[in-house]
Design a protein around this motif. Structure first.
Motif, PDB file in Angstrom:
ATOM      1  N   CYS A   1     -17.201 -24.385 -14.119  1.00 26.88           N
ATOM      2  CA  CYS A   1     -17.308 -22.933 -14.244  1.00 26.88           C
ATOM      3  C   CYS A   1     -18.430 -22.592 -15.223  1.00 26.88           C
ATOM      4  O   CYS A   1     -18.438 -23.083 -16.351  1.00 26.88           O
ATOM      5  CB  CYS A   1     -15.994 -22.347 -14.745  1.00 26.88           C
ATOM      6  SG  CYS A   1     -14.550 -22.804 -13.754  1.00 26.88           S
ATOM      7  N   ILE A   2     -19.379 -21.758 -14.771  1.00 28.34           N
ATOM      8  CA  ILE A   2     -20.540 -21.406 -15.573  1.00 28.34           C
ATOM      9  C   ILE A   2     -20.539 -19.905 -15.807  1.00 28.34           C
ATOM     10  O   ILE A   2     -20.584 -19.124 -14.851  1.00 28.34           O
ATOM     11  CB  ILE A   2     -21.841 -21.833 -14.879  1.00 28.34           C
ATOM     12  CG1 ILE A   2     -21.806 -23.335 -14.588  1.00 28.34           C
ATOM     13  CG2 ILE A   2     -23.055 -21.503 -15.733  1.00 28.34           C
ATOM     14  CD1 ILE A   2     -22.356 -23.713 -13.261  1.00 28.34           C
ATOM     15  N   SER A   3     -20.472 -19.478 -17.062  1.00 24.74           N
ATOM     16  CA  SER A   3     -20.433 -18.060 -17.392  1.00 24.74           C
ATOM     17  C   SER A   3     -21.667 -17.686 -18.201  1.00 24.74           C
ATOM     18  O   SER A   3     -22.388 -18.541 -18.725  1.00 24.74           O
ATOM     19  CB  SER A   3     -19.162 -17.720 -18.170  1.00 24.74           C
ATOM     20  OG  SER A   3     -19.135 -18.433 -19.397  1.00 24.74           O
ATOM     21  N   GLY A   4     -21.914 -16.379 -18.311  1.00 20.57           N
ATOM     22  CA  GLY A   4     -23.060 -15.887 -19.059  1.00 20.57           C
ATOM     23  C   GLY A   4     -23.494 -14.548 -18.505  1.00 20.57           C
ATOM     24  O   GLY A   4     -23.144 -14.181 -17.375  1.00 20.57           O
TER      25      GLY A   4
ATOM     26  N   ILE B   1      -9.741 -12.304  -5.012  1.00 21.33           N
ATOM     27  CA  ILE B   1     -10.256 -13.336  -5.916  1.00 21.33           C
ATOM     28  C   ILE B   1      -9.222 -14.436  -6.107  1.00 21.33           C
ATOM     29  O   ILE B   1      -9.532 -15.631  -6.058  1.00 21.33           O
ATOM     30  CB  ILE B   1     -10.632 -12.714  -7.283  1.00 21.33           C
ATOM     31  CG1 ILE B   1     -11.885 -11.836  -7.134  1.00 21.33           C
ATOM     32  CG2 ILE B   1     -10.883 -13.807  -8.310  1.00 21.33           C
ATOM     33  CD1 ILE B   1     -12.209 -11.043  -8.379  1.00 21.33           C
ATOM     34  N   SER B   2      -7.962 -14.050  -6.328  1.00 27.62           N
ATOM     35  CA  SER B   2      -6.895 -15.043  -6.501  1.00 27.62           C
ATOM     36  C   SER B   2      -6.713 -15.874  -5.241  1.00 27.62           C
ATOM     37  O   SER B   2      -6.532 -17.099  -5.309  1.00 27.62           O
ATOM     38  CB  SER B   2      -5.587 -14.340  -6.871  1.00 27.62           C
ATOM     39  OG  SER B   2      -5.703 -13.671  -8.104  1.00 27.62           O
TER      40      SER B   2
ATOM     41  N   ASN C   1     -18.240 -12.652 -16.051  1.00 27.63           N
ATOM     42  CA  ASN C   1     -17.030 -12.319 -16.803  1.00 27.63           C
ATOM     43  C   ASN C   1     -16.240 -13.604 -17.085  1.00 27.63           C
ATOM     44  O   ASN C   1     -15.454 -14.067 -16.259  1.00 27.63           O
ATOM     45  CB  ASN C   1     -16.184 -11.333 -15.996  1.00 27.63           C
ATOM     46  CG  ASN C   1     -15.029 -10.763 -16.811  1.00 27.63           C
ATOM     47  OD1 ASN C   1     -14.480 -11.431 -17.681  1.00 27.63           O
ATOM     48  ND2 ASN C   1     -14.665  -9.524 -16.515  1.00 27.63           N
ATOM     49  N   LYS C   2     -16.468 -14.178 -18.248  1.00 29.21           N
ATOM     50  CA  LYS C   2     -15.832 -15.440 -18.618  1.00 29.21           C
ATOM     51  C   LYS C   2     -14.312 -15.306 -18.690  1.00 29.21           C
ATOM     52  O   LYS C   2     -13.572 -16.199 -18.253  1.00 29.21           O
ATOM     53  CB  LYS C   2     -16.373 -15.924 -19.961  1.00 29.21           C
ATOM     54  CG  LYS C   2     -15.748 -17.216 -20.452  1.00 29.21           C
ATOM     55  CD  LYS C   2     -16.271 -17.595 -21.830  1.00 29.21           C
ATOM     56  CE  LYS C   2     -15.567 -18.848 -22.357  1.00 29.21           C
ATOM     57  NZ  LYS C   2     -16.050 -19.206 -23.718  1.00 29.21           N
ATOM     58  N   VAL C   3     -13.839 -14.192 -19.234  1.00 29.65           N
ATOM     59  CA  VAL C   3     -12.393 -13.993 -19.387  1.00 29.65           C
ATOM     60  C   VAL C   3     -11.724 -13.933 -18.023  1.00 29.65           C
ATOM     61  O   VAL C   3     -10.673 -14.541 -17.800  1.00 29.65           O
ATOM     62  CB  VAL C   3     -12.112 -12.717 -20.193  1.00 29.65           C
ATOM     63  CG1 VAL C   3     -10.617 -12.430 -20.233  1.00 29.65           C
ATOM     64  CG2 VAL C   3     -12.667 -12.842 -21.606  1.00 29.65           C
ATOM     65  N   ARG C   4     -12.328 -13.194 -17.085  1.00 32.14           N
ATOM     66  CA  ARG C   4     -11.769 -13.097 -15.736  1.00 32.14           C
ATOM     67  C   ARG C   4     -11.718 -14.469 -15.079  1.00 32.14           C
ATOM     68  O   ARG C   4     -10.687 -14.860 -14.509  1.00 32.14           O
ATOM     69  CB  ARG C   4     -12.607 -12.145 -14.887  1.00 32.14           C
ATOM     70  CG  ARG C   4     -12.212 -12.110 -13.414  1.00 32.14           C
ATOM     71  CD  ARG C   4     -12.988 -11.072 -12.627  1.00 32.14           C
ATOM     72  NE  ARG C   4     -14.432 -11.327 -12.610  1.00 32.14           N
ATOM     73  CZ  ARG C   4     -15.317 -10.518 -12.034  1.00 32.14           C
ATOM     74  NH1 ARG C   4     -14.911  -9.397 -11.457  1.00 32.14           N
ATOM     75  NH2 ARG C   4     -16.605 -10.808 -12.055  1.00 32.14           N
TER      76      ARG C   4
ATOM     77  N   SER D   1     -11.879 -17.592 -16.421  1.00 31.10           N
ATOM     78  CA  SER D   1     -10.991 -18.573 -17.057  1.00 31.10           C
ATOM     79  C   SER D   1      -9.529 -18.202 -16.863  1.00 31.10           C
ATOM     80  O   SER D   1      -8.675 -19.077 -16.697  1.00 31.10           O
ATOM     81  CB  SER D   1     -11.310 -18.686 -18.549  1.00 31.10           C
ATOM     82  OG  SER D   1     -11.135 -17.451 -19.202  1.00 31.10           O
ATOM     83  N   GLY D   2      -9.227 -16.897 -16.845  1.00 23.38           N
ATOM     84  CA  GLY D   2      -7.845 -16.480 -16.638  1.00 23.38           C
ATOM     85  C   GLY D   2      -7.304 -16.903 -15.293  1.00 23.38           C
ATOM     86  O   GLY D   2      -6.146 -17.334 -15.183  1.00 23.38           O
ATOM     87  N   ILE D   3      -8.137 -16.810 -14.275  1.00 18.85           N
ATOM     88  CA  ILE D   3      -7.707 -17.206 -12.925  1.00 18.85           C
ATOM     89  C   ILE D   3      -7.736 -18.717 -12.768  1.00 18.85           C
ATOM     90  O   ILE D   3      -6.781 -19.328 -12.266  1.00 18.85           O
ATOM     91  CB  ILE D   3      -8.598 -16.542 -11.867  1.00 18.85           C
ATOM     92  CG1 ILE D   3      -8.469 -15.019 -11.949  1.00 18.85           C
ATOM     93  CG2 ILE D   3      -8.227 -17.024 -10.474  1.00 18.85           C
ATOM     94  CD1 ILE D   3      -9.457 -14.273 -11.078  1.00 18.85           C
ATOM     95  N   VAL D   4      -8.804 -19.354 -13.240  1.00 21.05           N
ATOM     96  CA  VAL D   4      -8.960 -20.803 -13.060  1.00 21.05           C
ATOM     97  C   VAL D   4      -7.889 -21.569 -13.825  1.00 21.05           C
ATOM     98  O   VAL D   4      -7.286 -22.520 -13.300  1.00 21.05           O
ATOM     99  CB  VAL D   4     -10.370 -21.247 -13.502  1.00 21.05           C
ATOM    100  CG1 VAL D   4     -10.458 -22.764 -13.572  1.00 21.05           C
ATOM    101  CG2 VAL D   4     -11.422 -20.697 -12.545  1.00 21.05           C
ATOM    102  N   ASP D   5      -7.626 -21.175 -15.065  1.00 20.52           N
ATOM    103  CA  ASP D   5      -6.650 -21.894 -15.885  1.00 20.52           C
ATOM    104  C   ASP D   5      -5.244 -21.831 -15.292  1.00 20.52           C
ATOM    105  O   ASP D   5      -4.425 -22.735 -15.513  1.00 20.52           O
ATOM    106  CB  ASP D   5      -6.621 -21.326 -17.311  1.00 20.52           C
ATOM    107  CG  ASP D   5      -7.877 -21.674 -18.089  1.00 20.52           C
ATOM    108  OD1 ASP D   5      -8.664 -22.504 -17.594  1.00 20.52           O
ATOM    109  OD2 ASP D   5      -8.085 -21.092 -19.176  1.00 20.52           O
TER     110      ASP D   5
END
Length: 375
Positions: A28-31, A316-317, A337-340, A342-346
């Motif tokens: 996962c790459i965010s920025g 998305i889910s 959106n890193k929070v979005r 990581s919240g779904i992936v985790d």
């Protein structure tokens, strides 16, 4: 299946020099926008396809102020052995492609060795633009699965260029043109048959993925259109001789093929909302993934660039639930959106790695390998 273990990128787009080690599962790459997330995915794509997924010319891939770039990747291959692939592109545009330091005799010999599927916002061109974009999509899929398809297509295109040059002459030699027509038919027929089978194979898979992603509220379809559905190419060319001479280019053939995308029987570009079009395109690319997995015998690499754009949280889910299944291989996902993300992936898997992009540099963070990065 090939798994990218490590990549080194030098002077590609805004990436000066970067070495990264990846997870064999989910990366996962965010920025923020413009920091280089898409450029990293494009470098991975380039290493597979020997060209950018976005830029029409390599001059747009040189980092500002430079006149060359290189990409090198270490892959774990299906036989469990490691192989090192590298591509160097100079100012003249010449490409040097190597596998384990041995140079390929032909660039096309590399296509299909490292199968890849890219999903990005640029895919909207498949819906909104000309048939050339849809032919390019089909060609990218079929060329990775069959070197014979790529060879036939390349030969056809060379003959087509020569035929068009002949048609521009004031005195057209019809007998010589007929010789070209016969040779073009021999190349066109396998391309036509492969595209027709591809459309037949992908139609139910697109429909299935669209149903999984959207809840099945609409029916989507893919329909292949070709001049060769009417009669063999040589007969088409003979019938269009006068018109071709008047217009001075070839008006029949597989260069006019198209794929029609529909929703409930209507063109999706006219009746589909942005969200529906996005869902269709993601479903189309996932269907491509499935078809390539069958054709190659293993899962290709999946690159998902900003796929959350224009999708609601439910879709998305559904999307991430699909890609986290055991049917998928190595995956790269970007999102601003890193929070979005990581919240779904985790919530789906703990077998993942996170990277943050800033000004063309990447830092690995937030997983069991936190603190490991390379420049």
């Amino acid at each position: 299946m090939p798994v990218l273990e490590k990549i080194t990128v030098a002077d590609f787009r805004n990436i000066r020099l970067q070495e990264l080690v990846f997870s064999p599962n989910l990366n996962c790459i965010s920025g923020n926008n413009g920091e280089g997330k898409t450029n990293l995915l494009d470098a991975i794509y380039y290493l597979s396809m020997t060209k950018s997924a976005f830029a029409s010319s390599d001059r747009f891939n040189f980092r500002h102020g430079t006149s060359s770039f290189s990409i090198c990747g270490t892959y774990r291959m299906p036989n469990s052995l490691e192989s090192r692939f590298s591509i160097q592109v100079g100012e003249s545009g010449e490409k040097k492609i190597r596998r384990d330091d041995k140079t390929y005799g032909r660039v096309s010999a590399h296509i299909g060795v490292l199968p890849v599927v890219m999903v990005s916002p640029e895919d909207i061109s498949l819906v909104n633009e000309s048939g050339e974009e849809r032919r390019r999509f089909a060609n990218s899929v079929l060329s990775q699965m069959s070197s014979g398809y790529l060879s036939s297509l390349q030969q056809y295109n060379r003959l087509l260029q020569q035929r068009n040059r002949m048609l521009k002459d004031q005195q057209v030699d019809r007998e010589l043109l007929s010789v070209f027509d016969s040779r073009m038919q021999a190349c066109a027929q396998p391309v036509f048959e492969a595209r027709k089978k591809f459309a037949e194979d992908i139609r139910p898979v697109v429909s299935e993925y669209y149903s999984m992603l959207s809840g099945g509220t609409e029916h989507v379809d893919v329909i292949y259109r070709s001049d060769l559905d009417k009669k063999p190419l040589k007969e088409l060319l003979a019938a269009s001789y006068d018109r071709d001479c008047a217009l001075r280019y070839t008006t029949s053939g597989i260069q006019r093929d198209d794929f029609e995308f529909t929703m409930n029987g209507w063109p999706i570009r006219k009746c589909g909302s942005q969200g529906q079009q996005k869902s269709f395109l993601v479903s189309l690319k996932f269907a491509q993934y499935e078809i390539m997995k069958r054709g190659c015998g293993f899962a290709p690499m999946l690159l998902l660039d900003d796929v959350f754009d224009k999708l609601d949280m439910k879709r998305i889910s559904n999307l991430l639930a699909m890609v986290s299944s055991s049917d998928f291989g190595q995956i790269f996902i970007t999102d601003s959106n890193k929070v979005r993300m990581s919240g779904i992936v985790d919530a789906i898997t703990d077998d993942r790695s996170y990277f943050e992009a800033e000004a063309g540099e990447f830092r690995r963070c937030g997983d069991s390998l936190d603190g490991q990065s390379g420049v």
